[in-house]
Motif scaffolding. Structure first.
Motif, mmCIF file in Angstrom:
data_model
loop_
_atom_site.group_PDB
_atom_site.id
_atom_site.type_symbol
_atom_site.label_atom_id
_atom_site.label_comp_id
_atom_site.label_asym_id
_atom_site.label_seq_id
_atom_site.Cartn_x
_atom_site.Cartn_y
_atom_site.Cartn_z
ATOM 1 N N ASN A 151 0.838 -1.186 0.000
ATOM 2 C CA ASN A 151 0.000 0.000 0.000
ATOM 3 C C ASN A 151 0.882 1.249 0.000
ATOM 4 O O ASN A 151 2.110 1.168 0.021
ATOM 5 C CB ASN A 151 -0.915 -0.021 1.234
ATOM 6 N N VAL A 152 0.249 2.403 -0.001
ATOM 7 C CA VAL A 152 1.003 3.653 -0.027
ATOM 8 C C VAL A 152 1.900 3.788 1.196
ATOM 9 O O VAL A 152 1.578 3.326 2.293
ATOM 10 C CB VAL A 152 0.065 4.867 -0.102
ATOM 11 N N GLY A 153 3.036 4.440 0.998
ATOM 12 C CA GLY A 153 3.921 4.799 2.092
ATOM 13 C C GLY A 153 3.800 6.276 2.398
ATOM 14 O O GLY A 153 2.851 6.948 1.959
ATOM 15 N N SER A 154 4.780 6.803 3.097
ATOM 16 C CA SER A 154 4.746 8.212 3.502
ATOM 17 C C SER A 154 5.523 9.121 2.569
ATOM 18 O O SER A 154 5.564 10.333 2.793
ATOM 19 C CB SER A 154 5.322 8.350 4.918
ATOM 20 N N ALA A 203 13.750 9.826 6.779
ATOM 21 C CA ALA A 203 14.643 8.663 6.790
ATOM 22 C C ALA A 203 13.939 7.449 7.376
ATOM 23 O O ALA A 203 14.085 6.321 6.880
ATOM 24 C CB ALA A 203 15.916 8.984 7.570
ATOM 25 N N ASP A 204 13.162 7.659 8.430
ATOM 26 C CA ASP A 204 12.432 6.541 9.037
ATOM 27 C C ASP A 204 11.356 6.013 8.076
ATOM 28 O O ASP A 204 11.130 4.796 7.989
ATOM 29 C CB ASP A 204 11.782 6.987 10.346
ATOM 30 N N ALA A 205 10.683 6.933 7.385
ATOM 31 C CA ALA A 205 9.661 6.514 6.428
ATOM 32 C C ALA A 205 10.277 5.671 5.318
ATOM 33 O O ALA A 205 9.729 4.630 4.924
ATOM 34 C CB ALA A 205 8.967 7.741 5.844
ATOM 35 N N ARG A 206 11.449 6.090 4.844
ATOM 36 C CA ARG A 206 12.133 5.326 3.790
ATOM 37 C C ARG A 206 12.623 3.979 4.335
ATOM 38 O O ARG A 206 12.553 2.952 3.640
ATOM 39 C CB ARG A 206 13.305 6.142 3.239
ATOM 40 N N ARG A 207 13.093 3.978 5.548
ATOM 41 C CA ARG A 207 13.566 2.730 6.167
ATOM 42 C C ARG A 207 12.446 1.697 6.258
ATOM 43 O O ARG A 207 12.641 0.513 5.984
ATOM 44 C CB ARG A 207 14.111 3.062 7.559
ATOM 45 N N LEU A 208 11.240 2.151 6.622
ATOM 46 C CA LEU A 208 10.101 1.243 6.711
ATOM 47 C C LEU A 208 9.728 0.707 5.336
ATOM 48 O O LEU A 208 9.504 -0.500 5.164
ATOM 49 C CB LEU A 208 8.907 1.974 7.335
ATOM 50 N N MET A 209 9.651 1.572 4.350
ATOM 51 C CA MET A 209 9.296 1.150 2.996
ATOM 52 C C MET A 209 10.326 0.164 2.452
ATOM 53 O O MET A 209 9.977 -0.867 1.860
ATOM 54 C CB MET A 209 9.149 2.371 2.086
ATOM 55 N N ASP A 210 11.607 0.463 2.662
ATOM 56 C CA ASP A 210 12.667 -0.439 2.201
ATOM 57 C C ASP A 210 12.580 -1.795 2.897
ATOM 58 O O ASP A 210 12.882 -2.828 2.300
ATOM 59 C CB ASP A 210 14.038 0.177 2.456
ATOM 60 N N GLY A 211 12.165 -1.778 4.156
ATOM 61 C CA GLY A 211 12.069 -3.026 4.906
ATOM 62 C C GLY A 211 11.049 -3.976 4.310
ATOM 63 O O GLY A 211 11.298 -5.188 4.206
ATOM 64 N N TYR A 212 9.903 -3.452 3.891
ATOM 65 C CA TYR A 212 8.893 -4.314 3.279
ATOM 66 C C TYR A 212 9.389 -4.902 1.958
ATOM 67 O O TYR A 212 9.105 -6.057 1.643
ATOM 68 C CB TYR A 212 7.588 -3.549 3.085
ATOM 69 N N CYS A 218 -0.326 9.644 -0.741
ATOM 70 C CA CYS A 218 -1.597 10.325 -1.006
ATOM 71 C C CYS A 218 -1.597 11.672 -0.307
ATOM 72 O O CYS A 218 -0.955 11.849 0.738
ATOM 73 C CB CYS A 218 -2.763 9.470 -0.515
ATOM 74 N N THR A 219 -2.351 12.615 -0.851
ATOM 75 C CA THR A 219 -2.323 13.974 -0.329
ATOM 76 C C THR A 219 -3.033 14.150 1.002
ATOM 77 O O THR A 219 -2.869 15.196 1.647
ATOM 78 C CB THR A 219 -2.946 14.949 -1.343
ATOM 79 N N TYR A 220 -3.842 13.195 1.433
ATOM 80 C CA TYR A 220 -4.491 13.388 2.735
ATOM 81 C C TYR A 220 -3.727 12.721 3.881
ATOM 82 O O TYR A 220 -4.101 12.863 5.045
ATOM 83 C CB TYR A 220 -5.963 12.940 2.721
ATOM 84 N N ILE A 221 -2.624 12.019 3.547
ATOM 85 C CA ILE A 221 -1.837 11.383 4.606
ATOM 86 C C ILE A 221 -0.402 11.870 4.642
ATOM 87 O O ILE A 221 0.307 11.621 5.613
ATOM 88 C CB ILE A 221 -1.839 9.847 4.464
#
Length: 428
Positions: free
Chosen positions: A84-87, A104-113, A368-371
């Motif tokens: 699903n969408v990330g940050s 950096a944390d948002a990218r770390r989470l996305m990379d982890g998946y 997404c623009t609302y998150i």
């Protein structure tokens, strides 16, 4: 390993995974699934064909901790898994604001998946991808609009999965046999007769979204059955309806008679049972739903956001047609299209994305623009054709919303203010 009282019956392979013979990460995931099954009263687990993971948004350290513990334990997804969408918008760096540490944390989470073997699809509309679950097949999908679309429009079977349960189902390839996986829970409960709505009303995208909002508010989490709808509704209209019903009321499955695969007729949709409640829908009801989703008076407008759920190839084509002739958008209006990278690639190939950009639209992927903080900070009034966006954005972003059709969005973007089509919401 002995089966505890209340635990679901497990296969030999599932017991091996629970015992740690497939690695610590898989064992952790199986413990989560077994405990979820116990809490829900499932007597067994079933294999799933695919998973869609909603936990890609960074909400705090706990999300990273789980993903990285699964990775450290050698876990990999056991079935095809979409994300699903990330940050962040990874294709357009800098579009999403935020401090460096949070990004950096948002990218770390996305990379982890992705490290767990999931596909970097970053879309809330996985049903727009080429590979989709077949009718009657069990999947473990999260994200409310994806769940309702899979169950209703595709006729696949998924219960409501949320963060952590979704990735654990992907790693184990299993889900509890409960909820909407079971035949008896898929029968309709509430009837909505739409035959009193004027025939032309449903030619507009926004009427389907307004109807979804109304049905969600009146259904709660029950299964609605709809009659009296035009028989030529495309997937984008069903998408708009389902997303609104899931947001406003928690609907995870609907039956539209003559449109969705489990509803060839009313009797089949209700599984031979009587409706618990009946509602007659009128054009005035749709107008009331529009007004409930609109928190700003006509006049000032700062931005427009479309594509929640993500814009489809067909929606790009429709927007490109609307902007083909006429002036570009007012320079003071931000016009955002949220879409997936897969759909954007197709819209780039056929020229529709370029046509939208020439008019003044900006395109966002992966989020997404609302998150995510994308809209300029001075934006106070935003127009959208998405009932889901209109429902969530005032609380998420602290802004006011104008709910409108896609043609009204284009007219308003050109005028630099809210412009309504007076004939669109005619109630007789």
């Amino acid at each position: 390993m002995r089966q505890a009282v209340g635990d679901p019956e497990l296969t030999a392979a599932q017991r091996e995974m629970l015992a740690g013979r497939r690695g610590d990460g898989a064992a952790l995931a199986m413990r989560v699934i077994v405990r979820l099954a116990r809490a829900l009263g499932a007597d067994r687990l079933i294999p799933v064909d695919s998973a869609h993971v909603d936990g890609c948004l960074f909400h705090g350290q706990v999300g990273i901790d789980l993903v990285e513990r699964l990775i450290a334990g050698g876990a990999r997804v056991a079935v095809p898994t979409t994300l699903n969408v990330g940050s962040l918008d990874l294709l357009h760096p800098g579009v999403v604001r935020g401090d460096a540490a949070e990004r950096a944390d948002a990218r770390r989470l996305m990379d982890g998946y992705v490290a767990l073997g999931a596909e970097p699809t970053w879309t809330c509309a996985p049903y727009q991808l080429r590979e989709r679950p077949a009718y009657g097949r069990h999947v473990a999908w999260a994200e409310s609009n994806a769940i309702v679309f899979a169950n209703s429009v595709l006729g696949a079977r998924t219960d409501r999965y949320g963060d952590f349960a979704d990735i654990c189902a992907a790693v184990t390839g299993s889900a509890p046999y409960v909820g909407l996986h079971r035949d008896e829970n898929r029968a309709g409960q509430v009837l909505f007769d739409c035959s009193r709505v004027p025939a032309g009303a449903f030619a507009s995208d926004v009427a389907w979204a307004a109807l979804g909002h109304l049905v969600g508010r009146r259904s709660g989490t029950r299964v609605p059955v709809l009659t009296g709808l035009p028989g030529d509704a495309d997937e984008d209209r069903l998408k708009a309806f389902g997303a609104a019903a899931a947001s406003a009321g928690g609907v995870a499955l609907f039956h539209a008679v003559g449109l969705t695969p489990e509803a060839p007729d009313v009797a089949t949709a209700f599984g031979g049972r009587a409706a618990e409640r009946r509602h007659e829908v009128t054009a005035a009801d749709l107008l009331a739903a529009r007004d409930e989703l609109t928190t700003a008076p006509d006049g000032r407008l700062d931005a427009i956001s479309v594509g929640t759920p993500h814009f489809s190839v067909a929606e790009f084509r429709a927007l490109a047609g609307l902007v083909a002739d006429g002036p570009p958008f007012d320079e003071d209006i931000e016009f955002w299209i949220s879409t997936s990278r897969a759909v954007l690639a197709e819209a780039e190939r056929n020229g529709d994305a370029a046509a939208c950009r020439r008019a003044g639209a900006r395109i966002l992927v992966d989020t997404c623009t609302y998150i995510a903080p994308v809209l300029r900070t001075s934006a106070r009034v935003v127009m959208t054709n998405s009932a889901k966006w209109a429902w969530y954005a005032p609380t998420n972003l602290g802004i006011d919303v104008v709910f409108a059709s896609l043609p009204e969005c284009v007219l308003s973007a050109r005028a630099g203010r809210v412009v309504r089509d007076p004939g669109l919401w005619r109630v007789s």
